[in-house]
Write a protein that holds these residues in place. Structure first.
Motif, mmCIF file in Angstrom:
data_model
loop_
_atom_site.group_PDB
_atom_site.id
_atom_site.type_symbol
_atom_site.label_atom_id
_atom_site.label_comp_id
_atom_site.label_asym_id
_atom_site.label_seq_id
_atom_site.Cartn_x
_atom_site.Cartn_y
_atom_site.Cartn_z
ATOM 1 N N THR A 36 8.784 5.830 -9.067
ATOM 2 C CA THR A 36 7.945 5.436 -7.939
ATOM 3 C C THR A 36 8.544 4.247 -7.214
ATOM 4 O O THR A 36 8.571 4.200 -5.975
ATOM 5 N N VAL A 37 9.048 3.273 -7.970
ATOM 6 C CA VAL A 37 9.700 2.109 -7.362
ATOM 7 C C VAL A 37 10.941 2.540 -6.593
ATOM 8 O O VAL A 37 11.216 2.045 -5.487
ATOM 9 N N VAL A 38 11.725 3.449 -7.157
ATOM 10 C CA VAL A 38 12.941 3.920 -6.486
ATOM 11 C C VAL A 38 12.600 4.598 -5.163
ATOM 12 O O VAL A 38 13.235 4.339 -4.129
ATOM 13 N N LEU A 39 11.602 5.471 -5.167
ATOM 14 C CA LEU A 39 11.191 6.141 -3.929
ATOM 15 C C LEU A 39 10.710 5.127 -2.897
ATOM 16 O O LEU A 39 11.045 5.214 -1.708
ATOM 17 N N PHE A 40 9.929 4.157 -3.345
ATOM 18 C CA PHE A 40 9.430 3.105 -2.464
ATOM 19 C C PHE A 40 10.587 2.296 -1.869
ATOM 20 O O PHE A 40 10.626 2.030 -0.665
ATOM 21 N N ALA A 41 11.537 1.930 -2.719
ATOM 22 C CA ALA A 41 12.665 1.128 -2.256
ATOM 23 C C ALA A 41 13.555 1.904 -1.294
ATOM 24 O O ALA A 41 14.100 1.347 -0.339
ATOM 25 N N PHE A 42 13.687 3.202 -1.526
ATOM 26 C CA PHE A 42 14.587 4.019 -0.728
ATOM 27 C C PHE A 42 14.001 4.362 0.639
ATOM 28 O O PHE A 42 14.702 4.326 1.660
ATOM 29 N N PHE A 43 12.703 4.678 0.672
ATOM 30 C CA PHE A 43 12.107 5.188 1.907
ATOM 31 C C PHE A 43 11.285 4.161 2.685
ATOM 32 O O PHE A 43 11.039 4.349 3.873
ATOM 33 N N ALA A 71 0.827 -1.212 0.000
ATOM 34 C CA ALA A 71 0.000 0.000 0.000
ATOM 35 C C ALA A 71 0.858 1.256 0.000
ATOM 36 O O ALA A 71 0.458 2.291 -0.555
ATOM 37 N N LEU A 72 2.050 1.179 0.597
ATOM 38 C CA LEU A 72 2.916 2.351 0.634
ATOM 39 C C LEU A 72 3.528 2.662 -0.732
ATOM 40 O O LEU A 72 3.904 3.800 -0.997
ATOM 41 N N PHE A 73 3.634 1.655 -1.604
ATOM 42 C CA PHE A 73 4.012 1.959 -2.985
ATOM 43 C C PHE A 73 2.977 2.882 -3.612
ATOM 44 O O PHE A 73 3.305 3.838 -4.318
ATOM 45 N N VAL A 74 1.708 2.603 -3.333
ATOM 46 C CA VAL A 74 0.625 3.409 -3.882
ATOM 47 C C VAL A 74 0.695 4.834 -3.352
ATOM 48 O O VAL A 74 0.376 5.791 -4.053
ATOM 49 N N LEU A 75 1.115 4.991 -2.092
ATOM 50 C CA LEU A 75 1.241 6.331 -1.517
ATOM 51 C C LEU A 75 2.137 7.204 -2.376
ATOM 52 O O LEU A 75 1.781 8.351 -2.695
ATOM 53 N N PHE A 76 3.293 6.696 -2.778
ATOM 54 C CA PHE A 76 4.180 7.469 -3.650
ATOM 55 C C PHE A 76 3.545 7.669 -5.023
ATOM 56 O O PHE A 76 3.709 8.719 -5.647
ATOM 57 N N GLY A 77 2.818 6.643 -5.486
ATOM 58 C CA GLY A 77 2.163 6.752 -6.784
ATOM 59 C C GLY A 77 1.091 7.818 -6.830
ATOM 60 O O GLY A 77 0.839 8.411 -7.886
ATOM 61 N N PHE A 78 0.459 8.077 -5.692
ATOM 62 C CA PHE A 78 -0.534 9.154 -5.650
ATOM 63 C C PHE A 78 0.085 10.477 -6.090
ATOM 64 O O PHE A 78 -0.597 11.311 -6.685
ATOM 65 N N PHE A 79 1.370 10.660 -5.789
ATOM 66 C CA PHE A 79 2.036 11.897 -6.216
ATOM 67 C C PHE A 79 2.564 11.789 -7.633
ATOM 68 O O PHE A 79 2.256 12.615 -8.491
#
Length: 392
Positions: free
Chosen positions: A162-169, A118-126
């Motif tokens: 989006t994947v990079v942000l998810f993987a990093f944070f 679900a947190l992947f989706v959080l970044f995707g919202f932006f």
């Protein structure tokens, strides 16, 4: 000619329908006391997030391509069915993945196995949303791409960042390979609070201020870069402001009980505001539109923010515990606004955008063979008139 409701009547009618749908389906499917399936809070929250990002894909990035020739209400019904099917399917895929990767397992305490995807989706919202409401599909539209290739290219290109942000944070906090005692880059509550605050700024500028001030940078890539930097900088500032505001609202005792979770509460307040911005720009025709440009923007921001703050109080101190039967989290606070308010956002998107406010007499209908662009649905049609285009 059919009789139409005034802007406020049309908006109130949409709001009533959305509230009825939200409450009715909540009691049927989600409510901890009255439910058909036991899915509160997970996998309900994960499925909800996937549903909203699917709306972004179908409506914003792809601009209803493949669906725009269907008449209403068939178009809306098909879109809803596809959205629900995709959301449930993606939730099931990650649950199956959890059989091999314990980080995604349904057996992880506190639903963390559902929270991770679900947190992947959080970044995707932006990432997926800002490309439409702030960038106007730059650079894909400016390169001459047409739908569906425009949307496909946009989704494909933005999935990488989006994947990079998810993987990093996110992954350092929850992944199975994270070593015990490691130091997270940013803890999860802070990550959620900061990222959602950035989303809030993107929605404010995309929906309420016609992409001002980013459009002042110039067309194309200059606006895109200005909005990317500006949304992040202002979003981080908004996070600290909202955290201070929430602490003042709920009191020192409740804030102390929440401990590090208080850092998530800028997102809890932000989602209340986002709901009203989406409802206001679509259900209430983004009123006002006849004042000066500055006055239009200022009134929209003040009105929606005030409604968002009021909704925050109403939800946490009344609705969550006494109407929605959600558990107490600290002091007199109950529930999680990122669940319920996003549920109302989804119902708004389903009814107002997908179904075109079916049955409520508003603006003249747009014929099925002349569909409107979805970014014009959520954004003002022009800076000079400020008239919001509705897909009906």
């Amino acid at each position: 000619m059919r009789r139409t409701l005034p802007w406020w009547g049309f908006g109130l009618a949409n709001l009533v329908v959305v509230c009825v749908l939200s409450l009715g389906l909540w009691y049927l499917l989600v409510d901890p006391h009255f439910h058909v399936v036991h899915d509160y809070p997970e996998p309900f929250d994960e499925t909800l997030f996937w549903a909203i990002i699917t709306v972004v894909f179908l409506g914003f990035n792809l601009e209803f391509h493949w669906f725009d020739r269907l008449p209403q209400p068939l178009r809306g019904v098909v879109l809803i069915l596809v959205t629900v099917a995709v959301a449930i399917g993606l939730t099931a895929v990650f649950a199956a993945w959890g059989r091999t990767d314990p980080a995604f397992s349904a057996k992880v305490p506190m639903g963390m196995g559902y929270l991770l995807p679900a947190l992947f989706v959080l970044f995707g919202f932006f990432t997926y949303l800002t490309a439409v409401i702030n960038w106007d599909h730059w650079p894909w539209r400016h390169l001459g791409l047409k739908q569906p290739w425009l949307g496909i290219a946009e989704i494909g290109a933005l999935t990488g960042p989006t994947v990079v942000l998810f993987a990093f944070f996110v992954l350092p906090n929850l992944a199975t390979w994270a070593k015990p005692g490691h130091t997270d880059i940013i803890d999860l509550p802070t990550t959620i609070g900061v990222v959602y605050s950035i989303i809030v700024v993107a929605v404010v500028t995309g929906l309420l201020t016609e992409n001002w001030p980013w459009r002042l940078a110039g067309p194309g890539g200059r606006t895109a870069v200005a909005s990317l930097v500006g949304n992040i900088v202002l979003g981080i500032g908004l996070y600290f402001l909202f955290r201070a505001v929430v602490k003042a609202f709920i009191g020192a005792h409740a804030a102390k009980m929440l401990a590090p979770m208080i850092n998530q509460y800028p997102a809890e307040l932000g989602v209340c505001w986002v709901f009203w911005m989406i409802m206001w720009s679509n259900g209430f025709y983004n009123w006002p539109t006849g004042l000066s440009v500055a006055a239009n923007y200022a009134v929209r921001i003040v009105v929606t923010l005030a409604l968002g703050i009021g909704t925050f109080f109403l939800y946490y101190y009344v609705l969550a515990q006494h109407v929605l039967h959600e558990p107490v989290v600290a002091g007199k606070l109950a529930g999680n606004a990122l669940g319920w308010m996003n549920w109302m956002v989804l119902m708004t998107l389903f009814f107002v955008v997908y179904l075109g406010s079916l049955g409520i007499p508003g603006e003249p209908e747009v014929s099925a063979d002349e569909p409107e662009r979805v970014d014009e649905v959520f954004d003002d049609h022009s800076a000079s008139t400020g008239q919001t285009v509705q897909t009906r």
